[in-house]
Design an enzyme around this catalytic site. Structure first.
Site, short mmCIF file in Angstrom:
data_model
loop_
_atom_site.label_atom_id
_atom_site.label_comp_id
_atom_site.label_asym_id
_atom_site.label_seq_id
_atom_site.Cartn_x
_atom_site.Cartn_y
_atom_site.Cartn_z
N TYR A 96 18.43 17.41 18.79
CA TYR A 96 18.04 18.04 17.76
C TYR A 96 17.15 19.07 18.14
O TYR A 96 15.93 19.06 18.90
CB TYR A 96 17.10 17.25 16.72
CG TYR A 96 16.38 17.82 15.64
CD1 TYR A 96 17.13 18.28 14.68
CD2 TYR A 96 15.03 17.91 15.93
CE1 TYR A 96 16.07 19.01 13.77
CE2 TYR A 96 14.13 18.46 14.73
CZ TYR A 96 14.92 19.10 13.89
OH TYR A 96 14.00 19.78 12.84
N ARG B 8 28.10 14.46 -19.49
CA ARG B 8 28.90 13.46 -18.69
C ARG B 8 28.49 13.41 -17.25
O ARG B 8 29.13 12.71 -16.51
CB ARG B 8 30.34 14.09 -18.77
CG ARG B 8 30.96 13.83 -20.18
CD ARG B 8 32.28 14.39 -20.57
NE ARG B 8 31.97 15.75 -21.20
CZ ARG B 8 33.10 16.58 -21.54
NH1 ARG B 8 34.18 16.26 -21.32
NH2 ARG B 8 32.50 17.77 -21.86
C1 UD1 Z 1 35.83 24.36 -23.76
C2 UD1 Z 1 36.76 24.82 -24.51
C3 UD1 Z 1 37.91 24.60 -24.48
C4 UD1 Z 1 38.45 24.79 -23.00
C5 UD1 Z 1 37.48 24.21 -21.99
C6 UD1 Z 1 37.71 24.75 -20.49
C7 UD1 Z 1 35.26 25.32 -26.69
C8 UD1 Z 1 35.07 24.79 -27.97
N1 UD1 Z 1 36.26 24.68 -25.88
O1 UD1 Z 1 35.82 22.86 -23.75
O2 UD1 Z 1 38.80 25.25 -25.36
O3 UD1 Z 1 39.94 24.00 -22.86
O4 UD1 Z 1 36.01 24.38 -22.29
O5 UD1 Z 1 37.07 24.14 -19.64
O6 UD1 Z 1 34.95 26.44 -26.30
N2 UD1 Z 1 27.92 25.71 -23.73
C9 UD1 Z 1 26.71 26.64 -23.97
N3 UD1 Z 1 26.10 26.21 -25.32
C10 UD1 Z 1 26.83 25.16 -26.15
C11 UD1 Z 1 27.88 24.56 -25.75
C12 UD1 Z 1 28.40 24.70 -24.49
O7 UD1 Z 1 26.29 27.36 -23.43
O8 UD1 Z 1 26.29 25.06 -27.34
C13 UD1 Z 1 28.55 26.09 -22.53
C14 UD1 Z 1 28.58 24.95 -21.35
O9 UD1 Z 1 27.18 24.87 -20.59
C15 UD1 Z 1 29.59 25.18 -20.82
C16 UD1 Z 1 30.64 25.80 -21.54
O10 UD1 Z 1 29.83 26.38 -22.49
O11 UD1 Z 1 29.22 25.88 -19.46
C17 UD1 Z 1 31.73 24.88 -22.21
O12 UD1 Z 1 31.04 24.13 -22.87
P1 UD1 Z 1 31.72 22.71 -22.86
O13 UD1 Z 1 31.03 21.79 -23.55
O14 UD1 Z 1 31.92 22.15 -21.37
O15 UD1 Z 1 33.20 22.63 -23.36
P2 UD1 Z 1 34.53 21.79 -23.25
O16 UD1 Z 1 34.44 20.95 -24.09
O17 UD1 Z 1 34.75 21.74 -21.86
CA CA Z 2 33.52 22.06 -19.90
#
Ligand code: UD1
Ligand code: CA
Length: 474
Positions: free
Chosen positions: A334, A16
């Protein structure tokens, strides 16, 4: 010592953001997003945080501190899968693990410390961090049973209408008994909508088990909960952190006339009674002494130190430059790779030409020097103590200006006093005569007694003349 390890989740693609730069490397007030999560782990007393990387791992790895342990999640199968990718790096499954998301940089240290403390104090199986948001969309919702106990977390994609209406959300970070979490993750099935292994489903699994205890702590401020998934959220987070930085400086006795137009990075030190005027940008690592005046419209980039009582005015850009005390650097300048010693006066429009297209070179301006307006200093070059450059002079590289001498012109040459005889007459015959001319050039020009008298006379005359003219107009 508490038996606590930490895992930072940073493998996500960040689609995103619509960026080639990995999401967690996007800077916020001078530091990459992931640095904030690393800070939180360190301030919770964890020494070797495990960082789960995937998308953009090669770019992120070199930015990690030496004590971090990077691991690779080969396929991005969800936050639960990311934790499983760290299993081997955990070594022992005894004790507890703090999970941090690399995309929630607004969390305060004190909040995460409270989360950890609550976990150990209550002897919970798992402790969550929650917030009550006016608009909870996008976040996982906290499900509670009729007695108010946490019954699980449901992700928005899986939530029904009633669940979506819940305003208590999962901020992300949690502390969990390591063994219990790993066990729960082995039984969690991929989600119905995204086919991902959700970490939050492991929490729901634990909540359903007999004899487990799920605890909750709340963020101090709702703004802390913001997760960064888009550029708009990045901009909002930057605004919040910028305000916190300004508040800290105000608290330390710095005047900031307009916080909304002042951009100070993290890791800047400013002495008390310094005034920062609007539209000023100060980057990470800059240090400014007491009682200075900075801006309006000044840009202090990395590697700049400014000593006390110095004035940096409008449209001045500095980089890798050390400015001494009581320097006046007020207008349109500068300086790069320079040292400006105590009491120097820099005329408007003065610049260093520090880059020759290949390398950058140093400039040194000695104590008390006076640089005339529009001086160009072609580096490497040194201006001696107390020396003067004339307006518009260009000092070529390597042509150091001796202390207390005066140079003028393009290229700048020493100014030799021209008496009426020497100006038009033949060159000075002897060495003695030449030296006398140079000495005369270095002597400050003072008006003669007769001239002073004449000037005084004129000064008194002028108002009288004006009165006569005014009368004449009437
Ligand atoms: C996640 C939470 C949600 C919470 C929100 C808060 C889950 C399933 N959901 O959703 O409950 O309210 O964060 O901001 O956990 N990442 C990995 N590997 C992956 C997927 C993600 O390392 O396979 C890391 C991403 O880099 C990121 C973090 O995990 O830093 C969160 O992932 P993201 O996809 O942003 O989760 P949200 O949909 O925001
Ligand atoms: Ca997130």
């Amino acid at each position: 010592m508490r038996n606590l390890q930490a895992i930072i989740l940073a493998a996500g693609e960040g689609t995103r953001m619509k960026s080639e730069l990995p999401k967690v490397l996007h800077p916020i007030c001078g530091r990459p997003m992931i640095a904030y999560a690393l800070d939180l782990a360190a301030s919770s007393g964890v020494n070797h945080p495990i960082v789960v990387l995937g998308h953009g791992a090669d770019a992120i790895k070199p930015r990690l501190p030496k004590d971090a342990k990077p691991v690779i999640q080969s396929q991005r199968l969800g936050t639960g899968d990311a934790v499983l990718a760290a299993k081997k790096a955990l070594g022992s499954a005894s004790g507890a693990v703090l999970i941090l998301y690399a995309d929630t940089p607004l969390l305060r240290r004190t909040t995460v410390q409270k989360l950890v403390e609550t976990h150990f104090k209550t002897g919970a199986t798992c402790t969550l961090l929650t917030a009550h948001l006016a608009d909870p969309s996008g976040y996982g919702r906290i499900i509670r049973n009729e007695t108010g106990q946490v019954a699980g977390i449901v992700e928005e994609a899986e939530a029904n209408a009633a669940e979506r209406a819940i305003r208590e959300i999962n901020v992300g970070p949690l502390v969990c008994n390591t063994q219990a979490l790993l066990d729960a993750l082995t039984v969690v099935k991929p989600s119905a909508s995204k086919k991902e292994i959700y970490l939050t489903n492991a929490v729901s699994h634990l909540a359903r088990q007999e004899g487990t205890k799920i605890q909750v702590t709340r963020v101090e401020e709702v703004s802390e909960a913001l997760g960064i998934n888009s550029r708009a959220e990045l901009a909002r987070a930057t605004g919040v952190i910028r305000q916190r930085i300004v508040d800290a400086h105000l608290h330390n006795g710095v005047t900031i006339e307009d916080p909304h137009t002042t951009f100070i990075d993290q890791g800047v030190s400013i002495g008390a009674d310094t005034v920062v005027h609007p539209y000023t940008v100060i980057e990470t690592g800059v240090s400014i002494g007491k009682r200075c005046s900075i801006g309006p419209f000044a840009r202090l980039r990395s590697g700049v130190t400014v000593a006390e009582e110095t004035r940096i005015g409008n449209f001045v850009e500095l980089v890798r430059t050390k400015v001494g005390p009581r320097v006046r650097l007020n207008h349109v300048s500068y300086f790069g790779d320079a040292v400006i010693e105590e009491g120097v006066n820099v005329g408007a429009g003065t610049i260093t030409a520090n880059y020759d297209g290949k390398d950058k070179h140093p400039t040194h301006v000695g104590k008390g020097a006076f640089l005339g307006v529009d001086t160009v200093l072609i580096a490497p070059v040194k201006i001696g103590q107390g020396a003067t450059t004339g307006a518009g002079s260009v000092v070529p590289k390597g042509h150091d200006v001796p202390p207390r001498s005066v140079v003028v012109g393009v290229p700048a040459r020493p100014l030799v006093a021209r008496t009426s005889a020497s100006a038009d007459g033949p060159p000075a015959a002897s060495k003695k005569a030449r030296m006398a001319r140079v000495k005369a050039a270095r002597r400050p020009v003072r008006p003669s007694h007769a001239k002073k008298k004449a000037m005084k006379k004129q000064a008194v005359k002028r108002p009288a003349a004006r009165r006569t003219m005014a009368r004449a107009r009437r």
